[in-house]
Design a protein around this motif. Structure first.
Motif, PDB file in Angstrom:
ATOM      1  N   LEU A   1      15.902 -30.443 -59.162  1.00  0.00           N
ATOM      2  CA  LEU A   1      16.504 -30.784 -57.868  1.00  0.00           C
ATOM      3  C   LEU A   1      17.960 -30.344 -57.824  1.00  0.00           C
ATOM      4  O   LEU A   1      18.662 -30.421 -58.820  1.00  0.00           O
ATOM      5  CB  LEU A   1      16.430 -32.303 -57.662  1.00  0.00           C
ATOM      6  N   ASP A   2      18.367 -29.949 -56.633  1.00  0.00           N
ATOM      7  CA  ASP A   2      19.745 -29.486 -56.470  1.00  0.00           C
ATOM      8  C   ASP A   2      20.698 -30.653 -56.271  1.00  0.00           C
ATOM      9  O   ASP A   2      20.352 -31.639 -55.658  1.00  0.00           O
ATOM     10  CB  ASP A   2      19.793 -28.572 -55.244  1.00  0.00           C
ATOM     11  N   LEU A   3      21.903 -30.492 -56.796  1.00  0.00           N
ATOM     12  CA  LEU A   3      22.947 -31.497 -56.570  1.00  0.00           C
ATOM     13  C   LEU A   3      23.692 -31.162 -55.282  1.00  0.00           C
ATOM     14  O   LEU A   3      23.822 -29.993 -54.940  1.00  0.00           O
ATOM     15  CB  LEU A   3      23.999 -31.423 -57.674  1.00  0.00           C
ATOM     16  N   ARG A   4      24.218 -32.203 -54.634  1.00  0.00           N
ATOM     17  CA  ARG A   4      25.198 -31.969 -53.579  1.00  0.00           C
ATOM     18  C   ARG A   4      26.371 -31.224 -54.209  1.00  0.00           C
ATOM     19  O   ARG A   4      26.769 -31.544 -55.329  1.00  0.00           O
ATOM     20  CB  ARG A   4      25.718 -33.342 -53.153  1.00  0.00           C
ATOM     21  N   ARG A   5      26.908 -30.225 -53.529  1.00  0.00           N
ATOM     22  CA  ARG A   5      28.005 -29.450 -54.138  1.00  0.00           C
ATOM     23  C   ARG A   5      29.375 -29.919 -53.684  1.00  0.00           C
ATOM     24  O   ARG A   5      30.402 -29.444 -54.181  1.00  0.00           O
ATOM     25  CB  ARG A   5      27.836 -27.961 -53.800  1.00  0.00           C
ATOM     26  N   GLU A   6      29.374 -30.836 -52.718  1.00  0.00           N
ATOM     27  CA  GLU A   6      30.632 -31.303 -52.133  1.00  0.00           C
ATOM     28  C   GLU A   6      30.433 -32.765 -51.754  1.00  0.00           C
ATOM     29  O   GLU A   6      29.387 -33.112 -51.199  1.00  0.00           O
ATOM     30  CB  GLU A   6      30.893 -30.461 -50.873  1.00  0.00           C
ATOM     31  N   THR A   7      31.392 -33.590 -52.057  1.00  0.00           N
ATOM     32  CA  THR A   7      31.234 -35.001 -51.690  1.00  0.00           C
ATOM     33  C   THR A   7      32.590 -35.641 -51.420  1.00  0.00           C
ATOM     34  O   THR A   7      33.599 -35.210 -51.985  1.00  0.00           O
ATOM     35  CB  THR A   7      30.486 -35.772 -52.815  1.00  0.00           C
ATOM     36  N   GLU A   8      32.577 -36.691 -50.585  1.00  0.00           N
ATOM     37  CA  GLU A   8      33.835 -37.418 -50.332  1.00  0.00           C
ATOM     38  C   GLU A   8      34.241 -38.206 -51.578  1.00  0.00           C
ATOM     39  O   GLU A   8      35.366 -38.145 -52.037  1.00  0.00           O
ATOM     40  CB  GLU A   8      33.621 -38.407 -49.169  1.00  0.00           C
ATOM     41  N   VAL A   9      33.283 -38.970 -52.097  1.00  0.00           N
ATOM     42  CA  VAL A   9      33.585 -39.827 -53.244  1.00  0.00           C
ATOM     43  C   VAL A   9      32.571 -39.555 -54.341  1.00  0.00           C
ATOM     44  O   VAL A   9      31.352 -39.628 -54.097  1.00  0.00           O
ATOM     45  CB  VAL A   9      33.509 -41.327 -52.852  1.00  0.00           C
ATOM     46  N   LEU A  10      33.038 -39.258 -55.542  1.00  0.00           N
ATOM     47  CA  LEU A  10      32.136 -39.066 -56.677  1.00  0.00           C
ATOM     48  C   LEU A  10      32.373 -40.199 -57.676  1.00  0.00           C
ATOM     49  O   LEU A  10      33.517 -40.449 -58.078  1.00  0.00           O
ATOM     50  CB  LEU A  10      32.371 -37.713 -57.345  1.00  0.00           C
ATOM     51  N   GLY A 198      36.451 -35.256 -53.144  1.00  0.00           N
ATOM     52  CA  GLY A 198      37.719 -35.716 -52.569  1.00  0.00           C
ATOM     53  C   GLY A 198      38.365 -36.759 -53.460  1.00  0.00           C
ATOM     54  O   GLY A 198      39.573 -36.749 -53.705  1.00  0.00           O
ATOM     55  N   LEU A 199      37.542 -37.681 -53.946  1.00  0.00           N
ATOM     56  CA  LEU A 199      38.020 -38.758 -54.814  1.00  0.00           C
ATOM     57  C   LEU A 199      37.026 -38.935 -55.959  1.00  0.00           C
ATOM     58  O   LEU A 199      35.809 -38.936 -55.725  1.00  0.00           O
ATOM     59  CB  LEU A 199      38.117 -40.062 -54.002  1.00  0.00           C
ATOM     60  N   VAL A 200      37.544 -39.080 -57.174  1.00  0.00           N
ATOM     61  CA  VAL A 200      36.674 -39.299 -58.334  1.00  0.00           C
ATOM     62  C   VAL A 200      36.952 -40.702 -58.874  1.00  0.00           C
ATOM     63  O   VAL A 200      38.094 -41.044 -59.191  1.00  0.00           O
ATOM     64  CB  VAL A 200      36.960 -38.255 -59.444  1.00  0.00           C
ATOM     65  N   ILE A 201      35.904 -41.526 -58.954  1.00  0.00           N
ATOM     66  CA  ILE A 201      36.072 -42.881 -59.485  1.00  0.00           C
ATOM     67  C   ILE A 201      35.360 -42.956 -60.827  1.00  0.00           C
ATOM     68  O   ILE A 201      34.144 -42.736 -60.915  1.00  0.00           O
ATOM     69  CB  ILE A 201      35.503 -43.945 -58.525  1.00  0.00           C
TER      70      ILE A 201
END
Ligand SMILES: Cc1cc2nc3c(=O)[nH]c(=O)nc-3n(C[C@H](O)[C@H](O)[C@H](O)COP(=O)(O)OP(=O)(O)OC[C@H]3O[C@@H](n4cnc5c(N)ncnc54)[C@H](O)[C@@H]3O)c2cc1C
Length: 362
Positions: A1-10, A198-201
């Protein structure tokens, strides 16, 4: 399965902290992607006792945090649409010496001031509540508000609800490094590809040390090992939690309470650990007798260096945040919403200086 390549919050980490934070941020409408290198509950959240323990939390701010979390647990099963075996059972810790009795009386005074219901029980009162407990005690500290959960059901409940709010949950996805753009993380490099975030937690518990290293940040945490022993199912011998034991909804007794300072992340059970847990259980429940042990496990707690949660931004890397706490099951219903408020700009980290990273640098 493919991953989302862009995200607001990871979010890094599929334990109770990452799952709770993911759910709370996703339900506020942000795009959330969670990456977990093994399985959900593959870290310390899969080797936990499952108590929600508030009776002797100190000082006030930390007791308030745990109290708030327990209040929210009351409605969380309904909110998530998941029965995770939440029981607000109450909890006891046995007092064996005059010093322990004095300590308990002081705790009662302090907790009453902030509305946590605790009292000291005589041995006879302990016997009335929980007849299986040894009579060879001076009393017990009893908290009415403490409870317990099935940890696996809770974490999976968060994950399923987060998915319903659009979160993408990727197990088998290990963070290997970061691509930086000046003082920001541009993208997160995983074994399954790169994700712009955008943000990595970082909610990777004790494993956060190595992840923070990748971003050039120091994680002010250290490891504390613990272990538990699980018996076969048996008729109910205790309904409340005893510091050191709880009986699950299915009837297994889960016992063992220890904290060992260790240098690495070693989750092997030792013979000495097993012996200690069993002798304490037999001391507290003299009638335990011939019950069979079906498994034991050890886990490594993430312990912030001053023992309090570390939430929100870190210095130097603008979009790298921590969500780290010990007792993450107890605190989860407070930490998840707090992190979501920070992320959505509803709260500033300055409003919780006791949990801000800055306290370690000032
Ligand atoms: C024996 C024992 C008993 C305990 N009892 C209680 C209790 O009764 N009540 C309570 O409140 N707390 C208890 N705790 C503490 C509690 O279990 C922890 O606070 C909690 O599990 C921490 O959750 P977490 O989500 O922060 O970390 P974890 O559950 O460890 O989750 C972090 C996740 O990050 C993942 N990860 C690591 N590196 C990477 C990477 N590079 N890329 C992607 N993912 C990665 C890991 O696989 C892991 O799943 C106990 C702990 C132990 C050891």
């Amino acid at each position: 399965l493919d991953l989302r390549r862009e995200t607001e919050v990871l979010i890094i980490g599929g334990g109770v902290t990452g799952a709770g934070v993911a759910y709370n941020i996703a339900r506020r409408g942000k795009e959330v992607t969670l990456v977990e290198r093994s399985e959900i509950c593959g870290g310390t959240s899969g080797s936990t006792a499952g108590w929600l323990w508030i009776q002797d939390r100190r000082p006030d701010h930390y007791a308030e945090l745990a109290k708030l979390s327990l209040q929210r647990y009351e409605t969380l099963e309904q909110e998530l649409g998941k029965d995770f075996e939440f029981r607000r059972s109450g909890a006891l810790q046995l007092l064996r010496t005059k010093e322990e009795l004095d300590w308990a009386n002081k705790i009662v005074e302090e907790q009453h001031k902030i509305g946590i219901a605790v009292r000291v029980l005589s041995p006879a009162e302990v016997h009335d509540l929980e007849p299986a407990i040894t009579p060879h005690i001076m009393g017990a500290l009893y908290g009415e508000s403490d409870g317990h959960v099935n940890p696996f059901l809770l974490v999976n409940g968060y994950i399923e609800a987060a998915k319903r709010y659009g979160a993408e949950i990727n197990t088998g996805t290990q963070v290997l490094g970061f691509e930086m753009d000046g003082s920001r993380i541009k993208s997160v490099i995983t074994n399954r590809g790169t994700i712009n975030a955008g943000l990595v937690i970082c909610a990777a518990g004790i494993f956060s040390t190595s992840i923070a290293d990748m971003a050039g940040v120091k994680a002010p945490i250290h490891p504390e090992r613990g272990f538990c022993v699980v018996t076969e199912k048996m008729p109910r011998i205790i309904t409340r939690i005893l510091l050191g034991a709880r009986q699950t909804v299915s009837g297994n007794l889960v016992f063992g309470f220890n904290k060992e300072l260790v240098t690495g992340i070693d989750t092997r059970m030792t013979a000495a650990g097993l012996r200690l847990a069993c002798s304490e259980a037999l001391r507290d429940f003299p009638g335990l007798g011939e019950v069979n042990i079906i498994r034991s496990f050890a886990g490594v707690r993430v312990m912030p260096d001053d023992k309090f949660p570390i939430l929100g931004p870190v210095p130097h890397v603008k979009n790298f945040w921590f969500a780290l706490t010990h007792s993450a099951f107890t605190n989860s219903c407070a930490i998840g919403p707090l992190m979501a408020e920070l992320v959505c700009g509803e709260r500033n980290v300055k409003s919780i200086p006791m949990y801000a990273y800055d306290r370690f640098t000032q």
